[in-house]
Design a protein around this motif. Structure first.
Motif, PDB file in Angstrom:
ATOM      1  N   UNK A   1       1.968  -2.212   5.614  1.00 21.53           N
ATOM      2  CA  UNK A   1       1.672  -0.776   5.522  1.00 21.53           C
ATOM      3  C   UNK A   1       0.173  -0.562   5.675  1.00 21.53           C
ATOM      4  N   UNK A   2      -0.180   0.356   6.573  1.00 23.68           N
ATOM      5  CA  UNK A   2      -1.590   0.675   6.809  1.00 23.68           C
ATOM      6  C   UNK A   2      -1.870   2.107   6.388  1.00 23.68           C
ATOM      7  N   UNK A   3      -2.920   2.298   5.619  1.00 21.69           N
ATOM      8  CA  UNK A   3      -3.308   3.653   5.185  1.00 21.69           C
ATOM      9  C   UNK A   3      -3.030   3.830   3.716  1.00 21.69           C
ATOM     10  N   UNK A   4      -4.064   3.579   2.909  1.00 17.48           N
ATOM     11  CA  UNK A   4      -3.840   3.580   1.458  1.00 17.48           C
ATOM     12  C   UNK A   4      -4.417   4.817   0.764  1.00 17.48           C
ATOM     13  N   UNK A   5      -4.153   6.006   1.341  1.00 18.67           N
ATOM     14  CA  UNK A   5      -4.342   7.232   0.558  1.00 18.67           C
ATOM     15  C   UNK A   5      -3.142   7.277  -0.398  1.00 18.67           C
ATOM     16  N   UNK A   6      -3.027   8.325  -1.198  1.00 20.73           N
ATOM     17  CA  UNK A   6      -2.001   8.296  -2.252  1.00 20.73           C
ATOM     18  C   UNK A   6      -0.576   8.090  -1.713  1.00 20.73           C
ATOM     19  N   UNK A   7      -0.246   8.768  -0.626  1.00 28.48           N
ATOM     20  CA  UNK A   7       1.115   8.617  -0.080  1.00 28.48           C
ATOM     21  C   UNK A   7       1.391   7.172   0.326  1.00 28.48           C
ATOM     22  N   UNK A   8       0.415   6.555   0.988  1.00 25.55           N
ATOM     23  CA  UNK A   8       0.572   5.172   1.436  1.00 25.55           C
ATOM     24  C   UNK A   8       0.685   4.219   0.256  1.00 25.55           C
ATOM     25  N   UNK A   9      -0.163   4.413  -0.742  1.00 29.19           N
ATOM     26  CA  UNK A   9      -0.110   3.562  -1.939  1.00 29.19           C
ATOM     27  C   UNK A   9       1.270   3.652  -2.583  1.00 29.19           C
ATOM     28  N   UNK A  10       1.738   4.888  -2.765  1.00 27.77           N
ATOM     29  CA  UNK A  10       3.012   5.069  -3.455  1.00 27.77           C
ATOM     30  C   UNK A  10       4.189   4.499  -2.668  1.00 27.77           C
ATOM     31  N   UNK A  11       4.121   4.662  -1.352  1.00 26.78           N
ATOM     32  CA  UNK A  11       5.206   4.121  -0.533  1.00 26.78           C
ATOM     33  C   UNK A  11       5.206   2.586  -0.600  1.00 26.78           C
ATOM     34  N   UNK A  12       4.007   1.998  -0.578  1.00 25.88           N
ATOM     35  CA  UNK A  12       3.907   0.528  -0.671  1.00 25.88           C
ATOM     36  C   UNK A  12       4.478   0.046  -2.004  1.00 25.88           C
ATOM     37  N   UNK A  13       4.145   0.751  -3.081  1.00 24.53           N
ATOM     38  CA  UNK A  13       4.662   0.365  -4.408  1.00 24.53           C
ATOM     39  C   UNK A  13       6.184   0.523  -4.454  1.00 24.53           C
ATOM     40  N   UNK A  14       6.671   1.620  -3.902  1.00 24.02           N
ATOM     41  CA  UNK A  14       8.117   1.878  -3.873  1.00 24.02           C
ATOM     42  C   UNK A  14       8.841   0.724  -3.163  1.00 24.02           C
ATOM     43  N   UNK A  15       8.318   0.315  -1.995  1.00 25.02           N
ATOM     44  CA  UNK A  15       8.966  -0.762  -1.219  1.00 25.02           C
ATOM     45  C   UNK A  15       8.909  -2.077  -2.004  1.00 25.02           C
ATOM     46  N   UNK A  16       7.735  -2.357  -2.569  1.00 25.85           N
ATOM     47  CA  UNK A  16       7.577  -3.626  -3.303  1.00 25.85           C
ATOM     48  C   UNK A  16       8.509  -3.672  -4.511  1.00 25.85           C
ATOM     49  N   UNK A  17       8.683  -2.529  -5.166  1.00 21.19           N
ATOM     50  CA  UNK A  17       9.554  -2.484  -6.354  1.00 21.19           C
ATOM     51  C   UNK A  17      11.031  -2.641  -6.006  1.00 21.19           C
ATOM     52  N   UNK A  18      11.343  -2.550  -4.719  1.00 18.52           N
ATOM     53  CA  UNK A  18      12.732  -2.791  -4.298  1.00 18.52           C
ATOM     54  C   UNK A  18      12.909  -4.256  -3.916  1.00 18.52           C
ATOM     55  N   UNK A  19      11.884  -5.050  -4.163  1.00 15.42           N
ATOM     56  CA  UNK A  19      12.019  -6.488  -3.960  1.00 15.42           C
ATOM     57  C   UNK A  19      11.498  -7.014  -2.634  1.00 15.42           C
ATOM     58  N   UNK A  20      10.730  -6.218  -1.923  1.00 13.82           N
ATOM     59  CA  UNK A  20      10.179  -6.693  -0.641  1.00 13.82           C
ATOM     60  C   UNK A  20       8.698  -7.013  -0.805  1.00 13.82           C
ATOM     61  N   UNK A  21       8.283  -8.081  -0.144  1.00  6.17           N
ATOM     62  CA  UNK A  21       6.852  -8.383  -0.149  1.00  6.17           C
ATOM     63  C   UNK A  21       6.169  -7.498   0.910  1.00  6.17           C
ATOM     64  N   UNK A  22       5.073  -6.843   0.507  1.00  9.56           N
ATOM     65  CA  UNK A  22       4.400  -5.896   1.399  1.00  9.56           C
ATOM     66  C   UNK A  22       2.944  -6.313   1.621  1.00  9.56           C
ATOM     67  N   UNK A  23       2.529  -6.386   2.889  1.00 11.10           N
ATOM     68  CA  UNK A  23       1.113  -6.570   3.201  1.00 11.10           C
ATOM     69  C   UNK A  23       0.500  -5.197   3.394  1.00 11.10           C
ATOM     70  N   UNK A  24      -0.713  -4.994   2.861  1.00 10.42           N
ATOM     71  CA  UNK A  24      -1.357  -3.689   3.046  1.00 10.42           C
ATOM     72  C   UNK A  24      -2.739  -3.834   3.665  1.00 10.42           C
ATOM     73  N   UNK A  25      -3.134  -2.770   4.372  1.00 11.38           N
ATOM     74  CA  UNK A  25      -4.450  -2.736   5.021  1.00 11.38           C
ATOM     75  C   UNK A  25      -4.931  -1.296   5.015  1.00 11.38           C
ATOM     76  N   UNK A  26      -6.232  -1.108   4.842  1.00  6.96           N
ATOM     77  CA  UNK A  26      -6.822   0.220   4.949  1.00  6.96           C
ATOM     78  C   UNK A  26      -8.161   0.108   5.661  1.00  6.96           C
TER      79      UNK A  26
END
Ligand code: ATR
Length: 467
Positions: free
Chosen positions: A7-32
């Motif tokens: 996931x690229x773009x860590x404004x609030x929407x991006x942060x929350x979406x990354x957390x949501x995906x990770x909490x469903x058991x997926x490993x997420x790479x992030x970049x901003x």
């Protein structure tokens, strides 16, 4: 271990979406783009979720499982193109980019084409539900190729909001269908917000109700057929006090409404496609008018409004409630008709009932009314009015709406959206509109020709001959 998704773009929407995906058991790479935001995100918000920060775009891409799946949550417009250009050197055919921002559908159309030529899969995905939705379950509107959707369906279904009719995510349709549908969602949102604001205006300036009283009324309405996210937040807003002054919060907020453009885009698309969306158009215009605060202040001194305070009777409140229901219905009618036309014109293949289903949860326009709409919608009745039961439902509201329009005229209160929903309905139910006169005028000054009611063909006459 490689990440399932990036996931690229860590404004609030991006942060929350990354957390949501990770909490469903997926490993997420992030970049901003700005590394500091990535650092702050990992430090302050990541608590045990499998989220891997990256500070180099190449490393980021290489950290992903093949085929790579990358969600962009960057600002709409050029930032999306810039980010795609940075990614491209490291991607391979079959990799997937998902644009989860509020991109214009024409941009999505272009990007889809450009990326397809390179063998890169692309989804333009509408995400509704604000910050809260992104974290706990948004309504997701992905469009693009079915093949691309299949690659991420499992993740999307898991992170989406849930209702009794399943997760609020479906494959919306071809190419830019997802962003088109999200745009119209926002257009409907503009119209409903403005309709609620008009009802509030009447309550405040005609009935002279206090914010607490208005809050209680909206709260009660929210238990009935008006039950919706926007009515719910309205009663919560109206009961909120400003800590500094102790006044109702709404009373200390300046009356200038901002916009990011999706409402305007909806109106522009509707005008281009030839579909009437007056409630959406006027909601956009009213936000524009709200901006001219200085002019409004000066003119209000030149024109003194005639306003007579009225006691709020049970009947008047019922009429207000019915009027709001009518306006909400017309907002959906106009929006769904526009989606149906776009689907036909652009070959999206949208399933209208499915679109309404994924708007039942997570998103800003979620409303009990959607269940009613789903019973009657079809490709032939996308505007939802061509049904006897619907007509009976609306007939039961129309006298209320007339009473409210009369009261708004007597008290000189602007109600553009309530009024336009009335006129939209009255125009659509009028067999003989005065458009014959317009055709005559066009033929008079421009020889634009007209059709006749009594025989086929195209006609032009010399209007002044024999005068
Ligand atoms: P906010 O929502 O905080 O106002 P924004 O300006 O809308 O932020 O930007 C949202 C995201 O798009 C951010 O992650 C932003 O990256 P920065 O933190 O580096 O500002 C990203 N973004 C904006 N413009 C960009 C660009 N030209 N290239 C890449 N990312 C960009």
């Amino acid at each position: 271990m490689k990440s399932s998704i990036g996931l690229i773009g860590l404004a609030v929407m991006g942060q929350n979406l990354a957390l949501n995906i990770a909490r469903k058991g997926y490993k997420v790479s992030v970049f901003n783009r700005t590394a500091q935001k990535t650092e702050e995100f990992v430090k302050n918000r990541v608590k045990g979720e499998e989220i891997e920060p990256h500070y180099d775009i190449k490393d980021f891409v290489e950290s992903l499982e093949r085929p790579r799946k990358i969600i962009l949550m960057v600002k709409a417009g050029k930032p999306v193109d810039d980010t795609i250009s940075q990614l491209l050197p490291y991607l391979e055919p079959g990799d997937l980019i998902i644009d989860g921002g509020n991109s214009h559908y024409m941009d999505t159309e272009r990007r889809f084409k450009e990326l397809s030529e390179k063998g890169i899969l692309f989804l333009g995905m509408g995400v509704s539900g604000g910050e809260y939705g992104a974290l706990y379950g948004p309504s997701l509107m992905p469009g693009g190729s079915r093949e691309a959707y299949n690659l991420v369906e499992e993740i999307l279904l898991k992170i989406a909001a849930k209702t009794e009719e399943g997760p609020c995510c479906t494959y919306v349709g071809e190419r830019s269908a997802g962003h088109f549908v999200k745009m119209v969602h926002n257009g409907i949102e503009y119209a409903i917000m403005q309709a609620i604001a008009e009802v509030y205006h009447i309550m405040r300036d005609v009935l002279s109700l206090s914010s607490e009283e208005m809050s209680s009324i909206f709260e009660e309405w929210n238990r009935g057929e008006l039950s919706s996210f926007l009515v719910e937040i309205t009663y919560k807003i109206l009961r909120k006090k400003d800590e500094e002054t102790g006044k109702p919060m709404v009373d200390v907020i300046l009356d200038k409404a901002e916009q990011k453009g999706t409402g305007k885009w909806t109106s522009q698309a509707a005008l281009d496609l030839g579909i009437p969306t007056p409630s959406i158009n006027l909601a956009v215009v009213e936000r524009v008018i709200s901006h001219f605060k200085d002019i409004r202040t000066r003119l209000s001194k030149l024109y003194n409004k005639r306003r007579s305070a009225t006691q709020g009777s049970e009947e008047f409140l019922r009429d207000l409630r019915n009027s709001l229901f009518f306006a909400m219905f017309m907002a959906f009618s106009q929006g769904m008709w526009l989606i149906a036309e776009a689907s036909k014109e652009f070959g999206y293949g949208v399933n209208l009932s499915e679109v309404l289903r994924i708007w039942k949860g997570g998103c800003i326009i979620r409303a009990k009314l959607i269940d009613t709409l789903r019973r009657y919608i079809s490709n032939e009745n996308a505007y939802l009015l061509e049904n006897e039961e619907v007509m009976n439902l609306l007939k039961g509201k129309i006298d209320s709406l007339k009473n409210i329009l009369k009261a708004s005229i007597e008290n000189e209160i602007p109600v553009p959206v309530l009024n336009s929903s009335y006129n939209y309905f009255m125009s659509l139910t009028e067999e003989r509109l005065p458009a014959n006169l317009i055709q005559a005028q066009r033929d008079f000054f421009g020889a634009h020709t007209f059709e006749r009611v009594d025989r086929e063909g195209v006609f032009h006459i010399n209007w002044e001959e024999g005068e």
